[in-house]
Structure formats: C-alpha cells, structure tokens
Design an enzyme around this catalytic site. Structure first.
Site, PDB file in Angstrom:
ATOM      1  N   LEU A 127       8.759  -5.222   8.933  1.00 30.36           N
ATOM      2  CA  LEU A 127       8.240  -3.891   9.290  1.00 30.36           C
ATOM      3  C   LEU A 127       6.820  -3.748   8.743  1.00 30.36           C
ATOM      4  O   LEU A 127       6.539  -4.182   7.630  1.00 30.36           O
ATOM      5  CB  LEU A 127       9.131  -2.806   8.654  1.00 30.36           C
ATOM      6  CG  LEU A 127       8.617  -1.364   8.725  1.00 30.36           C
ATOM      7  CD1 LEU A 127       8.714  -0.816  10.149  1.00 30.36           C
ATOM      8  CD2 LEU A 127       9.418  -0.451   7.776  1.00 30.36           C
TER       9      LEU A 127
ATOM     10  N   ASP B  40       5.436  16.780   7.358  1.00 25.61           N
ATOM     11  CA  ASP B  40       4.973  18.123   7.003  1.00 25.61           C
ATOM     12  C   ASP B  40       6.113  18.922   6.380  1.00 25.61           C
ATOM     13  O   ASP B  40       7.285  18.713   6.715  1.00 25.61           O
ATOM     14  CB  ASP B  40       4.452  18.818   8.282  1.00 25.61           C
ATOM     15  CG  ASP B  40       3.569  20.003   7.968  1.00 25.61           C
ATOM     16  OD1 ASP B  40       3.241  20.224   6.789  1.00 25.61           O
ATOM     17  OD2 ASP B  40       3.204  20.728   8.914  1.00 25.61           O
TER      18      ASP B  40
ATOM     19  N   HIS C 130       6.254  17.130  -2.914  1.00 23.32           N
ATOM     20  CA  HIS C 130       5.567  15.859  -2.645  1.00 23.32           C
ATOM     21  C   HIS C 130       6.336  14.686  -3.264  1.00 23.32           C
ATOM     22  O   HIS C 130       6.446  13.614  -2.676  1.00 23.32           O
ATOM     23  CB  HIS C 130       4.146  15.888  -3.209  1.00 23.32           C
ATOM     24  CG  HIS C 130       3.245  16.867  -2.512  1.00 23.32           C
ATOM     25  ND1 HIS C 130       3.230  17.018  -1.146  1.00 23.32           N
ATOM     26  CD2 HIS C 130       2.320  17.746  -2.987  1.00 23.32           C
ATOM     27  CE1 HIS C 130       2.344  17.951  -0.810  1.00 23.32           C
ATOM     28  NE2 HIS C 130       1.791  18.407  -1.908  1.00 23.32           N
TER      29      HIS C 130
END
Ligand code: FPP
Length: 244
Positions: free
Chosen positions: A135, A24, A41
């Site tokens: 991962l 956020d 972004h």
C-alpha cells in the site's frame, strides 16, 4: 453451544486503485466530548493507521490523506505545534508496524515549511518504507491543489524554456507528470468525513472522475466497518466517464 456464523470477508467487486480521504471533524469530535481539540487530533491520527491497515486487507493500493493543508497555517500556534509534534511521534512509533504491513509512505506538498524536526522524521519514514509494496499512503502535508497545479505549470514552463519539452507534447498526460501524484493512478473515490460537503482545495486535478461520498461520521469515529459501508455505496455507482 450455538456456533457463531463467520462473517464473509468483504471483497470489492469493482476496481478501486486510489482512495482519497478528507479527514474532517477532529475538533467537533473532541468538543462533543468536552475534550481539548488536540485529543481529537490524537485519536484522528490513530485512525489513519487503522484505515491504512484496512486498505491493505481490502487490496486498495493507494490512499491519499489530507493531513495538513496550505490553509491550516491560520490555526492557533499551540494547535500547529501539537499537530507537528504528534505527527513526528506517530511516525517514530509506527516504524515497525509500517514495515510489517509493507506500507510505503510518500508525501505531497511543500514540506520545507514544516519544522526541521518534522521534515527529518518525514524524510526518514519515506526512506525507510520506500521499497514497501502492499500500500502507498500519500500524506498531504502543507498541501493545496492550487499550489500543486501552479507549481506544475511553473516546472513545465521551465522545461519548455530549456527545450526539454515541445509545445505540441503538452497534454493532460504530460501535465500530470509535474504534479506531486506523478505515477499514481487517478483517484477513484473521495470520502470526506464530518458532514461537510466540499473539496477544500484537495486534489482538484486528480478527482476529475472520482466518485464522492460525504459521511456524517467525524474522522476519529471512522473505522474499517464504516469504510466498507462507503465501499458498498461506491460499488453501486455507475461510472460513465462522460460516456453513455
Ligand atoms: C480536521 O479536523 C483534521 C485536520 C486538521 C487534518 C487531519 C489531521 C489528523 C487526522 C490528525 C493529525 C494527524 C497526524 C498524522 C498527526 P478539524 O480540526 O478541522 O475538525 P473540526 O472541523 O471539527 O474543527
């Protein structure tokens, strides 16, 4: 010449099988710099891949990310267009890097509502990385936990109706198999950046026993060093799972 002391590599002293991140603060990061929101972004997307690499180094096997929520559709069309086209660009450009770092991409959420070109790129990266082992990066795309849980309940009801599941076999474990996260470990640690302290419909089932850390850092400023700072806090938590 003074010899620089080599910093000791950080190693987690407690198990952390699944890290969840609510990324956020992209918009506020940009606003503070008088930049358009999309710059936040863009920078935030870059941080995702830096953090993924850090997780490989830190031996964290699964990371889930809230990249686009079921509620994010209410943003201006111009921002939505940017988010999807940038996601496509990132996945296209990061192919080699993801393979080199042995990172597997998976997705949770109903991606059939995303633009067709985005779905194509997402499906391609899932396919391309499916055998990677170091991962798992689980992207929440058009993801909402309430949708996930009701979808699971509906699939479970169908299986029951078709006689594939006995009523007595319905428990936490069997229910979890109907969630997007089937087969993944429970979330151990959830970090939300930007100073907001709420879950916003993210992984409500999976965080039942997770530790929460809320940091004031905006997501575009998050990095490996700040992640390690959170991990050091996590190590100190006394996880009792309802026991003494
Ligand atoms: C929150 O910032 C961020 C999101 C909308 C989701 C996360 C998106 C990214 C990290 C970047 C895009 C990712 C890809 C892969 C293209 P916000 O806009 O809610 O920030 P604000 O609360 O400060 O306005």
């Amino acid at each position: 010449m003074a010899r620089r002391r080599k910093r000791k590599k950080f190693e987690l002293s407690v198990p952390l099988n699944h890290l969840a991140l609510i990324m956020d603060g992209n918009g506020r990061w940009a606003k503070r710099r008088l930049l358009p929101r999309n710059e936040g972004h863009r920078r935030g997307a870059r941080v995702i891949f830096d953090i993924a690499e850090a997780c490989v180094d830190l031996n964290i096997p699964v990371v889930s990310l809230y990249a686009f929520s079921t509620e994010n559709w209410s943003r201006p069309q111009e921002e939505l267009d940017f988010l999807f086209s940038h996601l496509e660009e990132e996945f296209r450009n990061r192919r080699d890097e993801l393979i080199e770092n042995d990172i597997k991409i998976i997705v949770m959420g109903d991606i059939t509502r995303l633009p067709q070109s985005t779905q194509d790129v997402v499906n391609e990266i899932i396919e391309l990385t499916k055998n990677n082992k170091s991962l798992i990066v689980n992207f929440g795309l058009n993801y909402g936990a309430r949708d996930e849980i009701t979808r699971a309940a509906s699939m479970l009801a169908s299986d029951y109706k078709e006689g594939k599941l006995e009523k007595e076999a319905i428990n936490n474990k069997t229910f979890a198999k109907y969630l997007y996260t089937a087969g993944l470990p429970e979330v151990d640690l959830l970090i939300r950046t930007s100073g907001e302290e709420r879950l916003s419909n993210f992984m409500l089932w999976q965080v039942a026993y997770a530790e929460f850390i809320f940091t004031k850092t905006y997501w575009p400023d998050f990095n490996k060093k700040r992640l390690i700072k959170c991990l050091k806090q996590f190590e100190k938590r006394n996880r009792r799972y309802g026991g003494l």
